[in-house]
Design an enzyme around this catalytic site. Structure first.
Site, PDB file in Angstrom:
ATOM      1  N   SER A  41     -90.399 -29.793  50.822  1.00 33.28           N
ATOM      2  CA  SER A  41     -91.475 -30.335  51.792  1.00 33.28           C
ATOM      3  C   SER A  41     -90.961 -29.541  53.223  1.00 33.28           C
ATOM      4  O   SER A  41     -91.174 -28.351  53.276  1.00 33.28           O
ATOM      5  CB  SER A  41     -91.328 -31.780  52.010  1.00 33.28           C
ATOM      6  N   ASP A  53    -100.876 -32.874  45.614  1.00 34.77           N
ATOM      7  CA  ASP A  53     -99.998 -33.100  46.682  1.00 34.77           C
ATOM      8  C   ASP A  53    -100.807 -33.569  47.774  1.00 34.77           C
ATOM      9  O   ASP A  53    -101.666 -32.848  48.181  1.00 34.77           O
ATOM     10  CB  ASP A  53     -99.177 -31.948  46.940  1.00 34.77           C
ATOM     11  N   HIS A 104     -96.752 -34.910  45.307  1.00 40.25           N
ATOM     12  CA  HIS A 104     -95.429 -34.511  46.244  1.00 40.25           C
ATOM     13  C   HIS A 104     -94.315 -35.091  45.713  1.00 40.25           C
ATOM     14  O   HIS A 104     -93.142 -34.201  45.799  1.00 40.25           O
ATOM     15  CB  HIS A 104     -95.783 -35.254  47.627  1.00 40.25           C
TER      16      HIS A 104
END
Length: 716
Positions: free
Chosen positions: A568, A653, A688
């Protein structure tokens, strides 16, 4: 225009790599025709700066544009290419998966938590991916109630997440959220715990958590924007009513704020939170007056953060108002405004006050000093206060939450890089500590076989940056060991040292695992965060590079054996450091990486963009645009050699959209001058956080490790 090419050609090429004994071996990677993404230039003109983006079209699956099918074809081609390139490690990956899974105790239970007369816990069963959420009334010897069988609910779903179990004050009903897509858009449900009936009160597109009013029939929840995924409204729902009639009790107009709703531990108040990176505002009502209008605790002020807990006779406020490292204030229950706040604990230059947990007779302060967490217990009846003692050089200790306001028991979790997660109950009155459970590591684990250290690298500006390390005893510090350096460094998120049974697969094969506590986190205090955000973001990246160089200079590893990993915002870190110091790393793992900073922050239709302006800046402002462009990984790819790379993403995501890593990989392929390995893996069913089951994600870890081991010449 070039089209996406299928993977059809298979030949082999040989190159040298080293094994764990630092002996040169030759590994024959398959060579397949790499996917070539079509070039369709889009021009961005802003602040007098013209930029051509050859791969902007990849946003079309998200935008439901004309090239949606081509996007899926490209991602599928990349997946096939990865399968071909990693085919030689297929059996090894299967063995790694079994090894990782073999350390997990399949039949297990969490430590029960007492809440309003019931003990709540989760239990897992042999071979099952999920869990059962259960409770017992009054005693652990009482009959078990299975409130939610998530194993059964998740059948035939490639992804399934249940969130926010919230039981009504009379213990008869439970609200919970379900996400079947991995976009963090939960459908809220209510279940009657006496009859087992799931009501028709389903509410779509929520954060997945509800708060009960005292009447046992009114709940408050957070509603999201279906496109931007911003938390926009707090709504009130009465059981039996149609969701379409739910009243909006608060609507956030500032798109840079997150909002939420919660009940204080005593149960007397319901709070609505509105929070940005650098400001907060809280509204409240009495929990027994669900129809009341939420009143502002104290209005939001730029650059002032605050959080509130309620005692029987006053509110406690943790705030950075005139206090960089935060201080604690108090105010009467009927006078919440800032003009009535009185300081209780002052700001301290060397200690960060990160939170307070309230009990009827005690408060527990979460603090940080010298980069380490501390728990400080203060009696509300006397002047007595003390700290819990933690002996290891680097560790994590955190309040694990006890929902019982009238309790004298503090439950906390302790772990280090060599100590498995351990749950303790601490009697704040008698000061007795009881180990309730230590995470069991199957297959045999002796912490005495491993060493953990805390060392400090010197950053380019002279700042000392902590690094936490773990390795197997007997390591020769001669530069021959491979080392995986992990980093994040954003949002003030603290990356404390903790135990991972998965890491044993690295350590037992000679790897050192290191965690760089770089600026942008909050390990060393609030200034640590402020020195790694906005116009100081470059410190995050140079700190990480300086940590890598330090570990080489101290002979924990050497250039040919140094690897880095981040996800991330940590994936942004990976993208930045390979541009700034490409020859430092032998391999990089970038998970769901945020790498197209400028374009994403310019598009307010992309989920969560507006929430991030205080973290990265708003590129519509020229100074912010220029600075962001100077480090954005996608913008700064140039013709040079890059390290071996494995990049992962998820098609669904919600935090970092798939097109960022996809564009980044496509541009790297077209630009870089080396023949090093570049792989992109897209989970077509997940988002995610990856897979939802407790074992499936281990397949991704096995892939990551196999990638590293292959580069090191480790084959078993």
């Amino acid at each position: 225009m070039k089209k996406i090419l299928p993977v059809v050609l298979l030949i082999t090429t040989a190159f040298s790599c080293t094994n764990k004994d630092n002996k040169m071996e030759t590994y024959k990677w398959p060579v397949a025709t790499q996917p070539v993404a079509e070039i369709k230039p889009t021009t961005r003109i802003l602040h007098g700066d013209t930029v051509a983006d050859n791969y902007y079209w990849m946003i079309d699956y998200f935008k439901k544009g004309p090239d949606s099918t081509k996007v899926v074809e490209y991602l599928t081609a990349e997946n096939k290419y990865l399968d071909t390139m990693m085919n030689g490690s297929k059996a090894f990956r299967e063995d790694l998966f079994k090894e990782l899974k073999g350390r997990v105790k399949e039949k297990d239970e969490s430590v029960p938590v007492l809440d309003n007369g019931y003990y709540y816990y989760k239990k897992t069963e042999d071979g099952k991916q999920y869990y059962k959420y259960c409770r017992k009334k009054g005693s652990l010897d009482a009959p078990e109630e299975v409130l939610m069988d998530v194993d059964e609910m998740a059948k035939n779903h490639p992804y399934y997440s249940v969130s926010g179990f919230s039981v009504s004050p009379d213990n008869k009903m439970m609200a919970y959220g379900v996400d079947e897509v991995s976009r963090r858009q939960y459908v809220l449900h209510v279940k009657n715990l006496e009859t087992g009936e799931i009501y028709n009160d389903a509410v779509a597109n929520t954060e997945g958590y509800a708060v009960w009013a005292s009447d046992n029939k009114t709940i408050f929840y957070t509603s999201k924007n279906a496109v931007t995924l911003l938390s926009e409204k707090i709504k009130r729902h009465v059981l039996g009513a149609a969701a379409s009639s739910d009243a909006v009790v608060y609507e956030e107009k500032d798109k840079s704020n997150y909002i939420g709703v919660a009940k204080v531990k005593s149960g007397k108040y319901i709070f609505v939170y509105s929070s940005a990176t650098m400001s907060d505002e809280i509204r409240m009502i009495p929990a027994d007056q669900p129809q009341a209008t939420f009143q502002v605790f104290t209005p939001r002020v730029k650059d002032m953060k605050y959080d509130v807990v309620a005692l029987d006779d006053k509110f406690l406020i943790v705030t950075n108002w005139d206090a960089q490292n935060f201080r604690m204030m108090e105010t009467p229950l009927d006078k919440p405004g800032r003009e009535n706040w009185k300081e209780v604990i002052p700001n301290r230059k060397d200690v960060l006050l990160s939170g307070v947990d309230e009990y009827k007779g005690f408060i527990v302060l979460s603090e940080r000093k010298n980069g380490l967490s501390q728990l400080r217990i203060k009696s509300l009846k006397s002047a007595d206060e003390h700290y819990l003692d933690f002996a290891e050089p680097t560790y994590t200790a955190r309040n694990n939450g006890n929902p019982e306001y009238n309790s004298k028991i503090l439950r906390y979790v302790y772990t280090s890089m060599t100590t498995p997660n351990s749950v303790y109950d601490y009697n704040m009155e008698t000061k007795e500590k009881t180990l309730m459970k230590e995470q069991e590591v199957l297959g045999g684990y002796n912490k005495e076989d491993y060493v953990t250290e805390r060392v400090y690298a010197t950053a380019k500006d002279g700042t000392k940056v902590p690094i936490s390390l773990v390795y197997k005893k007997g390591l020769k510090k001669d530069g021959s060991a491979p080392l995986l350096l992990y980093g994040y460094g954003s949002y003030g998120a603290t990356m404390d040292a903790g135990f991972s049974s998965n890491n044993l697969s690295l350590l037992n094969r000679g790897f050192v695992y290191a965690l760089a506590h770089i600026r942008g986190g909050q390990e060393m205090g609030r200034y640590w965060y402020e020195d790694g955000k906005l116009m100081k973001k470059m410190n995050t990246f140079t700190d990480f590079i300086d940590c890598g160089n330090f570990l080489i200079s101290e002979k924990f590893t050497s250039k040919g054996h140094l690897y880095a990993q981040g996800g991330s915002a940590g994936g942004l870190l990976m993208g930045a450091v390979i541009n700034l110091a490409p020859d430092l790393w032998n391999g990089i793992i970038a998970q769901v990486p945020f790498v197209d900073v400028v374009n994403t922050m310019l598009d307010e239709s992309i989920p969560l963009t507006t929430n991030e302006f205080d973290e990265w800046g708003n590129p519509k402002n020229k100074d912010a645009y220029t600075y962001m462009k100077s480090y954005s990984p996608y913008e700064n790819i140039t013709k040079k050699a890059y390290p071996n790379m494995l990049v992962t993403t998820g098609l669904h995501d919600s935090q970092v959209q798939y097109f960022e890593p996809a564009k980044w990989v496509a541009k790297l392929r077209a630009t870089k001058t080396d023949k090093n390995i570049l792989l992109l893996k897209t989970d077509m069913d997940f988002g995610h956080g990856g897979a939802s089951g407790r074992f499936d994600y281990l397949k991704d870890i096995a892939l990551n490790y196999a990638f590293l081991f292959t580069l090191e010449g480790i084959y078993k």
